[in-house]
Motif scaffolding. Sequence first.
Motif, PDB file in Angstrom:
ATOM      1  N   GLU A  52       8.611 -38.286 -28.995  1.00  0.00           N
ATOM      2  CA  GLU A  52       8.768 -37.882 -30.390  1.00  0.00           C
ATOM      3  C   GLU A  52       8.611 -36.380 -30.551  1.00  0.00           C
ATOM      4  N   PHE A  53       7.606 -35.799 -29.905  1.00  0.00           N
ATOM      5  CA  PHE A  53       7.376 -34.359 -30.015  1.00  0.00           C
ATOM      6  C   PHE A  53       8.541 -33.571 -29.423  1.00  0.00           C
ATOM      7  N   ILE A  54       9.066 -34.023 -28.294  1.00  0.00           N
ATOM      8  CA  ILE A  54      10.197 -33.330 -27.665  1.00  0.00           C
ATOM      9  C   ILE A  54      11.408 -33.352 -28.589  1.00  0.00           C
ATOM     10  N   CYS A  55      11.708 -34.531 -29.140  1.00  0.00           N
ATOM     11  CA  CYS A  55      12.843 -34.659 -30.062  1.00  0.00           C
ATOM     12  C   CYS A  55      12.624 -33.826 -31.316  1.00  0.00           C
ATOM     13  N   ASN A  56      11.413 -33.836 -31.834  1.00  0.00           N
ATOM     14  CA  ASN A  56      11.088 -33.066 -33.029  1.00  0.00           C
ATOM     15  C   ASN A  56      11.273 -31.571 -32.790  1.00  0.00           C
ATOM     16  N   ASP A  57      10.777 -31.083 -31.653  1.00  0.00           N
ATOM     17  CA  ASP A  57      10.882 -29.653 -31.351  1.00  0.00           C
ATOM     18  C   ASP A  57      12.332 -29.242 -31.101  1.00  0.00           C
ATOM     19  N   PHE A  58      13.074 -30.084 -30.391  1.00  0.00           N
ATOM     20  CA  PHE A  58      14.475 -29.771 -30.138  1.00  0.00           C
ATOM     21  C   PHE A  58      15.268 -29.800 -31.433  1.00  0.00           C
ATOM     22  N   TYR A  59      14.919 -30.725 -32.289  1.00  0.00           N
ATOM     23  CA  TYR A  59      15.576 -30.844 -33.594  1.00  0.00           C
ATOM     24  C   TYR A  59      15.335 -29.598 -34.446  1.00  0.00           C
ATOM     25  N   LEU A  60      14.130 -29.047 -34.379  1.00  0.00           N
ATOM     26  CA  LEU A  60      13.773 -27.891 -35.201  1.00  0.00           C
ATOM     27  C   LEU A  60      14.214 -26.566 -34.605  1.00  0.00           C
ATOM     28  N   MET A  61      14.201 -26.447 -33.265  1.00  0.00           N
ATOM     29  CA  MET A  61      14.351 -25.126 -32.647  1.00  0.00           C
ATOM     30  C   MET A  61      15.583 -24.943 -31.772  1.00  0.00           C
ATOM     31  N   SER A  62      16.444 -25.947 -31.670  1.00  0.00           N
ATOM     32  CA  SER A  62      17.601 -25.824 -30.776  1.00  0.00           C
ATOM     33  C   SER A  62      18.750 -25.039 -31.389  1.00  0.00           C
ATOM     34  N   SER A  63      18.753 -24.889 -32.692  1.00  0.00           N
ATOM     35  CA  SER A  63      19.900 -24.316 -33.396  1.00  0.00           C
ATOM     36  C   SER A  63      20.347 -22.951 -32.872  1.00  0.00           C
ATOM     37  N   PRO A  64      19.462 -21.942 -32.767  1.00  0.00           N
ATOM     38  CA  PRO A  64      19.945 -20.621 -32.307  1.00  0.00           C
ATOM     39  C   PRO A  64      20.450 -20.644 -30.878  1.00  0.00           C
ATOM     40  N   ILE A  65      19.817 -21.453 -30.030  1.00  0.00           N
ATOM     41  CA  ILE A  65      20.241 -21.524 -28.628  1.00  0.00           C
ATOM     42  C   ILE A  65      21.643 -22.116 -28.527  1.00  0.00           C
ATOM     43  N   VAL A  66      21.867 -23.218 -29.226  1.00  0.00           N
ATOM     44  CA  VAL A  66      23.186 -23.865 -29.201  1.00  0.00           C
ATOM     45  C   VAL A  66      24.246 -22.927 -29.770  1.00  0.00           C
ATOM     46  N   LEU A  67      23.925 -22.281 -30.869  1.00  0.00           N
ATOM     47  CA  LEU A  67      24.894 -21.397 -31.534  1.00  0.00           C
ATOM     48  C   LEU A  67      25.284 -20.229 -30.638  1.00  0.00           C
ATOM     49  N   LEU A  68      24.312 -19.620 -29.978  1.00  0.00           N
ATOM     50  CA  LEU A  68      24.589 -18.462 -29.132  1.00  0.00           C
ATOM     51  C   LEU A  68      25.303 -18.853 -27.839  1.00  0.00           C
ATOM     52  N   ILE A  69      24.952 -19.994 -27.286  1.00  0.00           N
ATOM     53  CA  ILE A  69      25.587 -20.438 -26.046  1.00  0.00           C
ATOM     54  C   ILE A  69      27.069 -20.745 -26.269  1.00  0.00           C
ATOM     55  N   MET A  70      27.386 -21.342 -27.396  1.00  0.00           N
ATOM     56  CA  MET A  70      28.734 -21.852 -27.614  1.00  0.00           C
ATOM     57  C   MET A  70      29.682 -20.836 -28.235  1.00  0.00           C
ATOM     58  N   ASN A  71      29.193 -19.650 -28.605  1.00  0.00           N
ATOM     59  CA  ASN A  71      30.067 -18.675 -29.237  1.00  0.00           C
ATOM     60  C   ASN A  71      29.850 -17.283 -28.651  1.00  0.00           C
ATOM     61  N   LYS A  72      30.769 -16.863 -27.810  1.00  0.00           N
ATOM     62  CA  LYS A  72      30.655 -15.571 -27.137  1.00  0.00           C
ATOM     63  C   LYS A  72      30.794 -14.419 -28.120  1.00  0.00           C
ATOM     64  N   ARG A  73      31.742 -14.530 -29.052  1.00  0.00           N
ATOM     65  CA  ARG A  73      31.945 -13.435 -30.014  1.00  0.00           C
ATOM     66  C   ARG A  73      30.734 -13.261 -30.923  1.00  0.00           C
ATOM     67  N   LEU A  74      30.156 -14.362 -31.337  1.00  0.00           N
ATOM     68  CA  LEU A  74      28.946 -14.290 -32.157  1.00  0.00           C
ATOM     69  C   LEU A  74      27.802 -13.695 -31.348  1.00  0.00           C
ATOM     70  N   ARG A  75      27.688 -14.096 -30.115  1.00  0.00           N
ATOM     71  CA  ARG A  75      26.654 -13.557 -29.226  1.00  0.00           C
ATOM     72  C   ARG A  75      26.821 -12.047 -29.060  1.00  0.00           C
ATOM     73  N   SER A  76      28.050 -11.609 -28.887  1.00  0.00           N
ATOM     74  CA  SER A  76      28.319 -10.178 -28.724  1.00  0.00           C
ATOM     75  C   SER A  76      27.986  -9.403 -29.985  1.00  0.00           C
ATOM     76  N   SER A  77      28.298  -9.994 -31.137  1.00  0.00           N
ATOM     77  CA  SER A  77      28.048  -9.317 -32.403  1.00  0.00           C
ATOM     78  C   SER A  77      26.556  -9.197 -32.690  1.00  0.00           C
ATOM     79  N   LEU A  78      25.811 -10.271 -32.422  1.00  0.00           N
ATOM     80  CA  LEU A  78      24.374 -10.261 -32.705  1.00  0.00           C
ATOM     81  C   LEU A  78      23.607  -9.326 -31.786  1.00  0.00           C
TER      82      LEU A  78
END
Length: 354
Positions: free
Chosen positions: A289-315
């Motif tokens: 439960e804790f692993i799922c909860n933490d991934f649910y809360l904190m995975s967003s920036p990692i997923v977003l940056l990994i999947m978008n090179k142009r966004l990563r370059s801009s940030l």
Amino acid sequence: MTKYYPEYLEKMEELQDPSIRTCAYQDRTVVTQTIMYILQLAYALPISILYLFVILKILKAHKSEQMFSDAYFKIYVLDGVVSLIVVVLDFGLTRPLIYVNPLCYVFWNWFPKPTYILTPYLFGFNYFQFAKIFSISLLSANRFTCVAYPIWHKLFWRKHTNHVIIVSMVCPVLFTWQLAISPTRLDIYVGEALLGYEKVVPFVRTTLFKLVVSFAAFLFILLTNIKTYRLTKKFKNKLKNLERSLTLSTVVISAVFIIYIIIQAILLIFSTSFLVENLAFGSILKKIEFICNDFYLMSSPIVLLIMNKRLRSSLFKISPEVPQNTSNTRQSSKNGDTVKIIVKSPSAKTLTMW
């Protein structure tokens, strides 16, 4: 099992065994539990800093770069702020009460009876948990309309983004108001302190509210994700790279929420008494439960940056630099004389917009 939502505390009222209602551990040690908390904090802190960095960068570039003026990033910032607040509240008090055993004795001495001192914390923690459900639902809705109704999508979100955000922040109050008027109680469970509340309004149950909202969000996100993914695959050659990557990122982030809700549903199957009698099994469920909860809360920036090179370059501003001034020298001859012509180009700027 150490599930720390108020509804879990409602079930704990059935447990009157003094061997359970104690700050003393039965099969664990203070050192191992403290290490568990430190390990969780070790990954939560850097990821939270990254999350904050991404949010601040988006806010800073909101007016200067067209990419970040999209409604999606407004909702993303909302979702990020809500997520970080939940993480801060969770790691600031809820988890220390569970993992740092001395705090159990301290808080039990301070608050042996229900008190309103801890009510703002319990209300705020649950309010932002509900707000997280609404914000991630908005992200899914935004991406769904982007691929399903592209023309209407631009018109609607350009006009109503702020209105939708306000509604999503007001709605959680409808499901947590009873916590704001109820005294908070400290429940002790084999060395762990859990926050619950004394019902002021007997017929209002936080459990029911959370089940209804979570189940509705689960169905909505599941259906929109399936449809969004299919449309993205179908029109992948027509969608801009940024739109496609943002859509797929949101699908992944929302899928994590779906898994989290499934885990919560599984936990509801087992009674509290069963989990008390099977502590090893309950401990495994707690970790999942804790692993799922933490991934649910904190995975967003990692997923977003990994999947978008142009966004990563801009940030991170890692686009290749273009020299500010370049000059080309050409030579021409006329009547046997050599004439050197120097052509200067204007200053160039690195573009990171799409």
